[in-house]
Design a protein around this motif. Structure first.
Motif, PDB file in Angstrom:
ATOM      1  N   LEU A  95       0.835  -1.205   0.000  1.00 16.97           N
ATOM      2  CA  LEU A  95       0.000   0.000   0.000  1.00 16.97           C
ATOM      3  C   LEU A  95       0.869   1.253   0.000  1.00 16.97           C
ATOM      4  O   LEU A  95       0.606   2.203  -0.751  1.00 16.97           O
ATOM      5  N   GLY A  96       1.910   1.259   0.832  1.00 19.00           N
ATOM      6  CA  GLY A  96       2.822   2.398   0.866  1.00 19.00           C
ATOM      7  C   GLY A  96       3.484   2.637  -0.478  1.00 19.00           C
ATOM      8  O   GLY A  96       3.623   3.784  -0.922  1.00 19.00           O
ATOM      9  N   LEU A  97       3.876   1.560  -1.132  1.00 15.63           N
ATOM     10  CA  LEU A  97       4.485   1.679  -2.460  1.00 15.63           C
ATOM     11  C   LEU A  97       3.486   2.213  -3.482  1.00 15.63           C
ATOM     12  O   LEU A  97       3.785   3.148  -4.236  1.00 15.63           O
ATOM     13  N   LEU A  98       2.299   1.605  -3.513  1.00 16.54           N
ATOM     14  CA  LEU A  98       1.298   2.006  -4.502  1.00 16.54           C
ATOM     15  C   LEU A  98       0.886   3.471  -4.368  1.00 16.54           C
ATOM     16  O   LEU A  98       0.625   4.142  -5.361  1.00 16.54           O
ATOM     17  N   ASN A  99       0.814   3.961  -3.137  1.00 17.23           N
ATOM     18  CA  ASN A  99       0.406   5.348  -2.922  1.00 17.23           C
ATOM     19  C   ASN A  99       1.558   6.340  -3.003  1.00 17.23           C
ATOM     20  O   ASN A  99       1.359   7.540  -2.824  1.00 17.23           O
ATOM     21  N   SER A 100       2.737   5.859  -3.301  1.00 16.84           N
ATOM     22  CA  SER A 100       3.912   6.743  -3.357  1.00 16.84           C
ATOM     23  C   SER A 100       3.931   7.575  -4.643  1.00 16.84           C
ATOM     24  O   SER A 100       3.333   7.216  -5.654  1.00 16.84           O
ATOM     25  N   LYS A 101       4.669   8.666  -4.576  1.00 15.79           N
ATOM     26  CA  LYS A 101       4.839   9.527  -5.748  1.00 15.79           C
ATOM     27  C   LYS A 101       5.598   8.802  -6.860  1.00 15.79           C
ATOM     28  O   LYS A 101       5.325   9.006  -8.040  1.00 15.79           O
ATOM     29  N   LEU A 102       6.550   7.960  -6.472  1.00 18.42           N
ATOM     30  CA  LEU A 102       7.320   7.237  -7.487  1.00 18.42           C
ATOM     31  C   LEU A 102       6.413   6.330  -8.317  1.00 18.42           C
ATOM     32  O   LEU A 102       6.496   6.320  -9.545  1.00 18.42           O
ATOM     33  N   TYR A 103       5.529   5.598  -7.668  1.00 19.02           N
ATOM     34  CA  TYR A 103       4.634   4.710  -8.409  1.00 19.02           C
ATOM     35  C   TYR A 103       3.653   5.524  -9.257  1.00 19.02           C
ATOM     36  O   TYR A 103       3.328   5.137 -10.373  1.00 19.02           O
ATOM     37  N   ARG A 104       3.184   6.637  -8.708  1.00 19.97           N
ATOM     38  CA  ARG A 104       2.290   7.495  -9.490  1.00 19.97           C
ATOM     39  C   ARG A 104       3.015   8.031 -10.723  1.00 19.97           C
ATOM     40  O   ARG A 104       2.453   8.059 -11.822  1.00 19.97           O
ATOM     41  N   TYR A 105       4.248   8.430 -10.561  1.00 20.71           N
ATOM     42  CA  TYR A 105       5.043   8.917 -11.686  1.00 20.71           C
ATOM     43  C   TYR A 105       5.250   7.798 -12.708  1.00 20.71           C
ATOM     44  O   TYR A 105       5.079   7.998 -13.918  1.00 20.71           O
ATOM     45  N   HIS A 106       5.606   6.621 -12.230  1.00 18.43           N
ATOM     46  CA  HIS A 106       5.854   5.477 -13.118  1.00 18.43           C
ATOM     47  C   HIS A 106       4.598   5.093 -13.904  1.00 18.43           C
ATOM     48  O   HIS A 106       4.690   4.623 -15.043  1.00 18.43           O
ATOM     49  N   TYR A 107       3.443   5.319 -13.311  1.00 20.80           N
ATOM     50  CA  TYR A 107       2.173   5.004 -13.978  1.00 20.80           C
ATOM     51  C   TYR A 107       2.073   5.710 -15.329  1.00 20.80           C
ATOM     52  O   TYR A 107       1.482   5.181 -16.266  1.00 20.80           O
ATOM     53  N   ASN A 108       2.645   6.903 -15.421  1.00 21.65           N
ATOM     54  CA  ASN A 108       2.607   7.642 -16.686  1.00 21.65           C
ATOM     55  C   ASN A 108       3.216   6.856 -17.842  1.00 21.65           C
ATOM     56  O   ASN A 108       2.904   7.117 -19.005  1.00 21.65           O
ATOM     57  N   PHE A 109       4.075   5.900 -17.536  1.00 23.36           N
ATOM     58  CA  PHE A 109       4.752   5.109 -18.569  1.00 23.36           C
ATOM     59  C   PHE A 109       4.116   3.745 -18.791  1.00 23.36           C
ATOM     60  O   PHE A 109       4.363   3.113 -19.813  1.00 23.36           O
ATOM     61  N   ILE A 110       3.313   3.281 -17.838  1.00 20.14           N
ATOM     62  CA  ILE A 110       2.739   1.934 -17.957  1.00 20.14           C
ATOM     63  C   ILE A 110       1.218   1.907 -17.955  1.00 20.14           C
ATOM     64  O   ILE A 110       0.622   0.899 -18.307  1.00 20.14           O
ATOM     65  N   GLY A 111       0.579   3.026 -17.559  1.00 17.49           N
ATOM     66  CA  GLY A 111      -0.876   3.043 -17.396  1.00 17.49           C
ATOM     67  C   GLY A 111      -1.580   3.839 -18.464  1.00 17.49           C
ATOM     68  O   GLY A 111      -0.977   4.311 -19.424  1.00 17.49           O
ATOM     69  N   GLU A 112      -2.865   3.967 -18.269  1.00 13.63           N
ATOM     70  CA  GLU A 112      -3.664   4.760 -19.200  1.00 13.63           C
ATOM     71  C   GLU A 112      -4.646   5.620 -18.412  1.00 13.63           C
ATOM     72  O   GLU A 112      -4.928   5.364 -17.249  1.00 13.63           O
TER      73      GLU A 112
END
Length: 190
Positions: A95-112
């Motif tokens: 949960l801590g990882l998923l809610n982190s800024k790093l994961y949110r930033y990384h989403y820009n490259f893997i998500g939609e």
């Protein structure tokens, strides 16, 4: 036995469904050749139904905000939602990882996102996030996540920004990010 347990645990739902018993008895009899109990709303996937009773991370398929939530209260979710249960790694760590800024930033490259800019949190996208190699070191996130959860549960408007910042700093450290890389992330996630 199952019907007895259902009436004990969910008496109001059972009472409501009794109004529709005759209609419910007439459905799904030929679906797979197996007869389901009249009160079953949908055939549960037996491979994961017990996971609903475990602590888990839940999220909606589409969200205008970056929000993964922790559940340890046996919450059942809608069909437009997902949940994650880990028996190997702490759910609070994830949960801590998923809610982190790093994961949110990384989403820009893997998500939609939707045309309106909302996040589309598909299961296949969330599975692309990587868990740090050093689980022991990553476990230092858990006490901070616990503090955030305690504050949010007691008062959903509680200011947890400092704790969340500490979590972000630990996540950056887990992935050995440089100061310049951190600046890029911090600047893009406001």
């Amino acid at each position: 036995l199952a019907e007895e347990k259902f009436t004990e645990k969910y008496p109001n739902i059972y009472k409501h469904l009794l109004n529709y018993k005759s209609n419910l008895l007439a459905r799904n009899q030929a679906e797979t050749g197996i007869r389901y109990e009249w009160y079953c709303l949908q055939r549960a996937a037996t491979t994961f139904v017990e996971d609903y009773y475990k602590e888990k991370i839940i999220w909606g398929l589409i969200s205008g905000d970056w929000n993964f939530a922790f559940d340890n209260e046996d919450t059942f979710i809608s069909s437009a939602s997902y949940f994650l249960v880990s028996d190997e790694i702490s759910n609070k760590l994830i949960l801590g990882l998923l809610n982190s800024k790093l994961y949110r930033y990384h989403y820009n490259f893997i998500g939609e996102k939707t045309a309106g800019g909302a996040f589309v949190f598909k299961k296949t996208t969330i599975e692309k996030f990587l868990i740090p190699n050093d689980i022991k070191k990553a476990s230092s996130l858990v006490p901070l996540v616990d503090k955030v959860l305690i504050l949010k549960k007691g008062n959903s408007k509680a200011d947890t920004a400092e704790l969340e910042n500490q979590i972000d700093l630990l996540v950056y450290e887990l992935y050995d990010l440089t100061e310049d890389e951190i600046k890029i992330i911090e600047k893009s996630i406001k």
